[in-house]
Design a protein around this motif. Sequence first.
Motif, PDB file in Angstrom:
ATOM      1  N   LEU A   5       6.316  24.997  86.063  1.00 43.13           N
ATOM      2  CA  LEU A   5       7.500  24.457  85.409  1.00 43.13           C
ATOM      3  C   LEU A   5       7.482  24.856  83.866  1.00 43.13           C
ATOM      4  O   LEU A   5       8.570  24.661  83.374  1.00 43.13           O
ATOM      5  CB  LEU A   5       7.001  22.861  85.336  1.00 43.13           C
ATOM      6  N   ALA A   6       6.483  25.283  83.457  1.00 43.74           N
ATOM      7  CA  ALA A   6       6.373  25.826  82.182  1.00 43.74           C
ATOM      8  C   ALA A   6       7.041  27.280  82.103  1.00 43.74           C
ATOM      9  O   ALA A   6       7.319  27.656  80.777  1.00 43.74           O
ATOM     10  CB  ALA A   6       5.053  25.943  81.627  1.00 43.74           C
ATOM     11  N   GLY A   7       7.632  27.607  83.002  1.00 48.84           N
ATOM     12  CA  GLY A   7       8.570  28.962  83.371  1.00 48.84           C
ATOM     13  C   GLY A   7       9.760  28.924  82.241  1.00 48.84           C
ATOM     14  O   GLY A   7       9.856  29.812  81.515  1.00 48.84           O
ATOM     15  N   LEU A   8      10.513  28.031  82.199  1.00 47.50           N
ATOM     16  CA  LEU A   8      11.500  27.853  81.411  1.00 47.50           C
ATOM     17  C   LEU A   8      11.292  28.271  79.765  1.00 47.50           C
ATOM     18  O   LEU A   8      11.851  28.959  79.349  1.00 47.50           O
ATOM     19  CB  LEU A   8      12.567  26.679  81.578  1.00 47.50           C
ATOM     20  N   PRO A   9      10.402  27.274  79.344  1.00 50.95           N
ATOM     21  CA  PRO A   9      10.319  27.285  77.845  1.00 50.95           C
ATOM     22  C   PRO A   9       9.261  28.566  77.467  1.00 50.95           C
ATOM     23  O   PRO A   9       9.807  29.217  76.648  1.00 50.95           O
ATOM     24  CB  PRO A   9       9.664  26.022  77.500  1.00 50.95           C
ATOM     25  N   VAL A  10       8.645  28.953  78.336  1.00 50.14           N
ATOM     26  CA  VAL A  10       7.730  30.071  77.979  1.00 50.14           C
ATOM     27  C   VAL A  10       8.334  31.326  77.946  1.00 50.14           C
ATOM     28  O   VAL A  10       8.243  32.178  77.285  1.00 50.14           O
ATOM     29  CB  VAL A  10       6.216  30.019  79.121  1.00 50.14           C
ATOM     30  N   VAL A  11       8.829  31.602  79.371  1.00 53.77           N
ATOM     31  CA  VAL A  11       9.883  32.791  79.571  1.00 53.77           C
ATOM     32  C   VAL A  11      11.181  32.651  78.746  1.00 53.77           C
ATOM     33  O   VAL A  11      11.368  33.907  78.228  1.00 53.77           O
ATOM     34  CB  VAL A  11       9.937  33.129  81.086  1.00 53.77           C
ATOM     35  N   GLY A  12      11.695  31.709  78.687  1.00 52.19           N
ATOM     36  CA  GLY A  12      13.033  31.618  78.040  1.00 52.19           C
ATOM     37  C   GLY A  12      12.861  31.942  76.591  1.00 52.19           C
ATOM     38  O   GLY A  12      13.350  32.962  75.914  1.00 52.19           O
ATOM     39  N   TYR A  13      11.872  31.198  75.837  1.00 55.82           N
ATOM     40  CA  TYR A  13      11.515  31.496  74.543  1.00 55.82           C
ATOM     41  C   TYR A  13      10.932  32.778  74.004  1.00 55.82           C
ATOM     42  O   TYR A  13      10.972  33.318  73.068  1.00 55.82           O
ATOM     43  CB  TYR A  13      11.019  30.144  73.764  1.00 55.82           C
ATOM     44  N   GLY A  14       9.894  32.930  75.002  1.00 60.84           N
ATOM     45  CA  GLY A  14       9.060  34.233  75.162  1.00 60.84           C
ATOM     46  C   GLY A  14      10.085  35.444  75.002  1.00 60.84           C
ATOM     47  O   GLY A  14       9.532  36.451  74.521  1.00 60.84           O
ATOM     48  N   THR A  15      11.242  35.570  75.532  1.00 62.75           N
ATOM     49  CA  THR A  15      11.821  36.609  75.704  1.00 62.75           C
ATOM     50  C   THR A  15      12.949  36.763  74.646  1.00 62.75           C
ATOM     51  O   THR A  15      13.366  37.635  73.830  1.00 62.75           O
ATOM     52  CB  THR A  15      12.566  36.826  76.958  1.00 62.75           C
ATOM     53  N   ALA A  16      13.168  35.498  74.345  1.00 59.37           N
ATOM     54  CA  ALA A  16      14.648  35.312  73.202  1.00 59.37           C
ATOM     55  C   ALA A  16      14.162  35.308  71.904  1.00 59.37           C
ATOM     56  O   ALA A  16      14.918  36.198  71.102  1.00 59.37           O
ATOM     57  CB  ALA A  16      15.189  33.944  73.438  1.00 59.37           C
ATOM     58  N   TRP A  17      12.863  35.013  71.490  1.00 51.29           N
ATOM     59  CA  TRP A  17      12.439  34.975  70.299  1.00 51.29           C
ATOM     60  C   TRP A  17      12.238  36.329  69.650  1.00 51.29           C
ATOM     61  O   TRP A  17      12.701  36.824  68.391  1.00 51.29           O
ATOM     62  CB  TRP A  17      11.411  33.965  69.791  1.00 51.29           C
ATOM     63  N   PRO A  18      11.579  37.242  70.624  1.00 53.89           N
ATOM     64  CA  PRO A  18      11.551  38.586  70.067  1.00 53.89           C
ATOM     65  C   PRO A  18      12.707  39.511  69.931  1.00 53.89           C
ATOM     66  O   PRO A  18      12.800  40.101  68.994  1.00 53.89           O
ATOM     67  CB  PRO A  18      10.567  39.062  71.124  1.00 53.89           C
ATOM     68  N   ALA A  19      13.858  39.022  70.601  1.00 53.91           N
ATOM     69  CA  ALA A  19      15.064  39.635  70.342  1.00 53.91           C
ATOM     70  C   ALA A  19      15.405  39.286  69.050  1.00 53.91           C
ATOM     71  O   ALA A  19      16.261  40.108  68.396  1.00 53.91           O
ATOM     72  CB  ALA A  19      15.789  39.033  71.527  1.00 53.91           C
ATOM     73  N   HIS A  20      15.448  38.082  68.703  1.00 56.31           N
ATOM     74  CA  HIS A  20      15.837  37.628  67.248  1.00 56.31           C
ATOM     75  C   HIS A  20      15.249  38.635  66.300  1.00 56.31           C
ATOM     76  O   HIS A  20      15.757  39.187  65.469  1.00 56.31           O
ATOM     77  CB  HIS A  20      15.681  36.132  66.902  1.00 56.31           C
ATOM     78  N   PHE A  21      13.671  38.702  66.257  1.00 55.68           N
ATOM     79  CA  PHE A  21      12.858  39.368  65.139  1.00 55.68           C
ATOM     80  C   PHE A  21      13.173  41.073  65.375  1.00 55.68           C
ATOM     81  O   PHE A  21      13.235  41.393  64.222  1.00 55.68           O
ATOM     82  CB  PHE A  21      11.412  39.096  65.404  1.00 55.68           C
ATOM     83  N   PHE A  22      13.257  41.562  66.713  1.00 58.11           N
ATOM     84  CA  PHE A  22      13.286  42.974  66.521  1.00 58.11           C
ATOM     85  C   PHE A  22      14.827  43.462  66.658  1.00 58.11           C
ATOM     86  O   PHE A  22      14.935  44.512  66.293  1.00 58.11           O
ATOM     87  CB  PHE A  22      12.612  43.278  67.691  1.00 58.11           C
TER      88      PHE A  22
END
Length: 115
Positions: free
Chosen positions: A52-69
């Motif tokens: 169930l943690a998949g959505l926040p962990v994978v969702g934010y875990g991929t999205a946030w680095p895209a913003h930074f990099f």
Amino acid sequence: MTQQTFASYEEFWPYYVAMHSKAATRWIHLAGTLTGLALSAYGLVSGRKRYLAGLPVVGYGTAWPAHFFIEKNNPATFGHPAWSLRGDAQMIRMMLAGRDHELAEIAAKWLAENG
């Protein structure tokens, strides 16, 4: 870029899209969110609660680095978490409907006026 303030979601939406001005960022968001949703759905169906943690962990875990990099900005989630979640859903719906070009236009317009 300094923290922006908005009176409504409708005012926030173009800013949110502008923070996703590059197609790569939007597509990484889409892939991360859909993968996270799939993992969460699997967790619900299988009874494996840790998924169930998949959505926040994978969702934010991929999205946030895209913003930074890729975008070289901070995620809008940091200043506007609820509206960002709503914006993410709206952006993904538009992408799945084949309307990514509209998002690029919204971003370009906001950045031209406010960048």
